[in-house]
Design an enzyme around this catalytic site. Structure first.
Site, PDB file in Angstrom:
ATOM      1  N   LYS A  16       1.296  10.065   5.458  1.00 23.24           N
ATOM      2  CA  LYS A  16       1.414   8.716   6.007  1.00 23.24           C
ATOM      3  C   LYS A  16       2.682   8.024   5.502  1.00 23.24           C
ATOM      4  O   LYS A  16       2.762   6.804   5.447  1.00 23.24           O
ATOM      5  CB  LYS A  16       0.152   7.912   5.662  1.00 23.24           C
ATOM      6  N   ARG A  66     -10.871   9.752   2.230  1.00 25.06           N
ATOM      7  CA  ARG A  66     -10.709  10.400   3.537  1.00 25.06           C
ATOM      8  C   ARG A  66     -11.885  11.326   3.815  1.00 25.06           C
ATOM      9  O   ARG A  66     -12.322  11.462   4.962  1.00 25.06           O
ATOM     10  CB  ARG A  66      -9.358  11.119   3.610  1.00 25.06           C
ATOM     11  N   TYR A 107     -15.276   1.008  -6.503  1.00 22.19           N
ATOM     12  CA  TYR A 107     -16.535   1.707  -6.254  1.00 22.19           C
ATOM     13  C   TYR A 107     -17.465   1.592  -7.458  1.00 22.19           C
ATOM     14  O   TYR A 107     -18.641   1.922  -7.354  1.00 22.19           O
ATOM     15  CB  TYR A 107     -16.264   3.185  -5.924  1.00 22.19           C
ATOM     16  N   LYS A 130      -2.266  -1.489  -3.754  1.00 24.39           N
ATOM     17  CA  LYS A 130      -3.128  -0.317  -3.651  1.00 24.39           C
ATOM     18  C   LYS A 130      -2.300   0.959  -3.740  1.00 24.39           C
ATOM     19  O   LYS A 130      -1.299   1.040  -3.050  1.00 24.39           O
ATOM     20  CB  LYS A 130      -3.850  -0.379  -2.309  1.00 24.39           C
ATOM     21  N   SER A 140     -10.336   5.571  -4.369  1.00 25.76           N
ATOM     22  CA  SER A 140     -11.313   6.648  -4.541  1.00 25.76           C
ATOM     23  C   SER A 140     -10.879   7.677  -5.584  1.00 25.76           C
ATOM     24  O   SER A 140     -11.683   8.108  -6.412  1.00 25.76           O
ATOM     25  CB  SER A 140     -11.561   7.319  -3.193  1.00 25.76           C
ATOM     26  N   GLU A 149       7.389  -6.801   1.080  1.00 25.71           N
ATOM     27  CA  GLU A 149       6.175  -6.660   1.902  1.00 25.71           C
ATOM     28  C   GLU A 149       5.253  -7.864   1.696  1.00 25.71           C
ATOM     29  O   GLU A 149       4.709  -8.426   2.647  1.00 25.71           O
ATOM     30  CB  GLU A 149       5.414  -5.379   1.522  1.00 25.71           C
ATOM     31  N   LYS A 183       0.857  -1.184   0.000  1.00 25.31           N
ATOM     32  CA  LYS A 183       0.000   0.000   0.000  1.00 25.31           C
ATOM     33  C   LYS A 183       0.894   1.235   0.000  1.00 25.31           C
ATOM     34  O   LYS A 183       1.745   1.400   0.863  1.00 25.31           O
ATOM     35  CB  LYS A 183      -0.904  -0.003   1.225  1.00 25.31           C
TER      36      LYS A 183
HETATM   37  C1  PBG Z   1      -7.291   3.595   5.693  1.00 23.90           C
HETATM   38  C2  PBG Z   1      -7.614   3.350   4.284  1.00 23.90           C
HETATM   39  C3  PBG Z   1      -7.440   4.256   3.227  1.00 23.90           C
HETATM   40  C4  PBG Z   1      -8.013   3.651   2.126  1.00 23.90           C
HETATM   41  C5  PBG Z   1      -8.479   2.392   2.502  1.00 23.90           C
HETATM   42  N1  PBG Z   1      -8.212   2.220   3.849  1.00 23.90           N
HETATM   43  C6  PBG Z   1      -6.901   5.632   3.180  1.00 23.90           C
HETATM   44  C7  PBG Z   1      -5.594   5.946   3.726  1.00 23.90           C
HETATM   45  O1  PBG Z   1      -4.734   5.078   3.902  1.00 23.90           O
HETATM   46  O2  PBG Z   1      -5.395   7.123   4.025  1.00 23.90           O
HETATM   47  C8  PBG Z   1      -8.102   4.309   0.780  1.00 23.90           C
HETATM   48  C9  PBG Z   1      -9.160   3.813  -0.129  1.00 23.90           C
HETATM   49  C10 PBG Z   1      -9.542   4.735  -1.217  1.00 23.90           C
HETATM   50  O3  PBG Z   1      -8.938   5.809  -1.442  1.00 23.90           O
HETATM   51  O4  PBG Z   1     -10.507   4.400  -1.897  1.00 23.90           O
HETATM   52  N2  PBG Z   1      -6.251   2.956   6.278  1.00 23.90           N
END
Ligand code: PBG
Length: 331
Positions: free
Chosen positions: A224, A211, A320, A255, A281, A240, A201
């Site tokens: 992050k 968010r 989505y 991701k 998203s 990983e 990720k």
């Molecule tokens: C939270 C999480 C995130 C997403 C899924 N779980 C956001 C982030 O890490 O800030 C993102 C999913 C998306 O953008 O559709 N840990």
């Protein structure tokens, strides 16, 4: 081996629809999708998410109906994300451990209504529960501390499993959390609860609308990058994945999706394990924005994009667009 023109004309097999169908290498079906759904408090609530046109937050009573629709369309699994009320967020995200939190109530509502007709995937990370929007616990310097966070995440996973989650999906990127969660699930007799590790990720700019949807965006200070991966790295993604598999992950995830299909392909070729990707998203929003300006036909953009995930080697896709795409595929 390919012969020489004109003995070989690759356009021959493309000339008619029946032939294109016969030679198609990749098949996209509703069974490839995991549909992310946002849950919010209240009853009979549907709150559209402004930055995700066509996506809403649903109250618990509505969420079961969405899951039922998904199952009827042939979508095998939904993923749940809570928009926790502000007064339930805290520094340490303790609401994640509450057996009656929004997530657990949604799991139970779906289980009541749908039985085992659909899989329920639940996200493990603290960002929907903290006042600072980070996925873990902070020290005084604002650093997300690993091992104490893993303890809380393990409790969160057990809480979700007890409520009836089928797949625990840790999205936090702490080191060692897959092993800790697997041991806890085994010890608590949840031997058939799966773990889908958000293994690779990335610290991505594509998470903004998500968010907003879970209400952590306005809270988050900084980034992050001390736990999510550097978008420049590929070898590290393989490390990983190797670790998460050795710790007991049943499947792994990459991701975001489209900008990282090279990683999907490398993971699939190296490990030959169930490999998923999350079309996040910002990717969804980008397609919707492109379609809205007339840059392309929306349905065609959606199906072409999702097909490319399959071609890259994905076992399935969190998207989505799942409901719309399933409707298109079902005719
Ligand atoms: C939270 C999480 C995130 C997403 C899924 N779980 C956001 C982030 O890490 O800030 C993102 C999913 C998306 O953008 O559709 N840990």
């Amino acid at each position: 081996m390919t012969g020489q023109f004109p003995d070989t004309r690759l356009r021959r097999t493309r000339a008619a629809g029946w032939s294109r169908a016969l030679h198609r290498e990749t098949h996209l079906t509703p069974a490839d999708f995991i549909w992310p759904l946002f849950v919010t408090e209240g009853t009979q609530v549907e709150e559209p998410v402004a930055s995700l046109p066509g996506v809403s937050r649903w109250s618990v009573d509505h969420i079961a109906a969405r899951a039922k629709e998904a199952a009827a369309l042939g979508i095998p699994c939904i993923a749940l994300f809570p928009n926790t009320q502000p007064d339930r967020r805290s520094d340490n995200g303790a609401e994640a451990l509450n057996p009656d939190n929004l997530m657990c109530r949604a799991i139970r509502a779906i289980r009541d209504r749908c039985g085992s007709d659909i899989g329920i995937l639940t996200d493990v990370a603290l960002d929907p529960y903290t006042v600072h929007g980070q996925d873990g616990l902070l020290d005084n310097a604002g650093y997300v501390v690993n091992d104490p966070t893993v303890d809380v995440l393990t409790g969160q996973a057990l809480n979700q499993a007890a409520a009836g989650a089928d797949i625990i999906a840790p999205s936090d990127m702490m080191d060692g959390r897959i092993g800790a969660i697997r041991r806890a699930l085994e010890a608590d007799s949840h031997v058939n609860v799966q773990i889908m590790a958000y293994a690779a990720k990335y610290a991505s700019a594509f998470y903004g609308p998500f968010r907003d949807a879970v209400g952590s965006g306005g809270l988050l200070k900084g980034d992050k990058k001390s736990y999510q991966m550097d978008p420049a790295n590929g070898e590290e993604a393989l490390r990983e994945v190797a670790l998460d598999l050795s710790e007991g992950a049943d499947s792994v995830m990459v991701k975001p999706g489209l900008p990282y299909l090279d990683i999907v392909r490398r993971v699939k070729e190296r490990f030959e394990v169930p490999t998923f990707a999350y079309q996040v998203s910002g990717e969804y929003a980008m397609i919707e924005a492109a379609a809205a300006t007339g840059a392309g036909d929306r349905d065609a953009l959606v199906l072409e994009t999702l097909t490319s995930f399959k071609r890259a080697g994905c076992s399935g896709i969190l998207t989505y667009h799942a409901q719309d795409a399933a409707r298109l595929l079902n005719g």
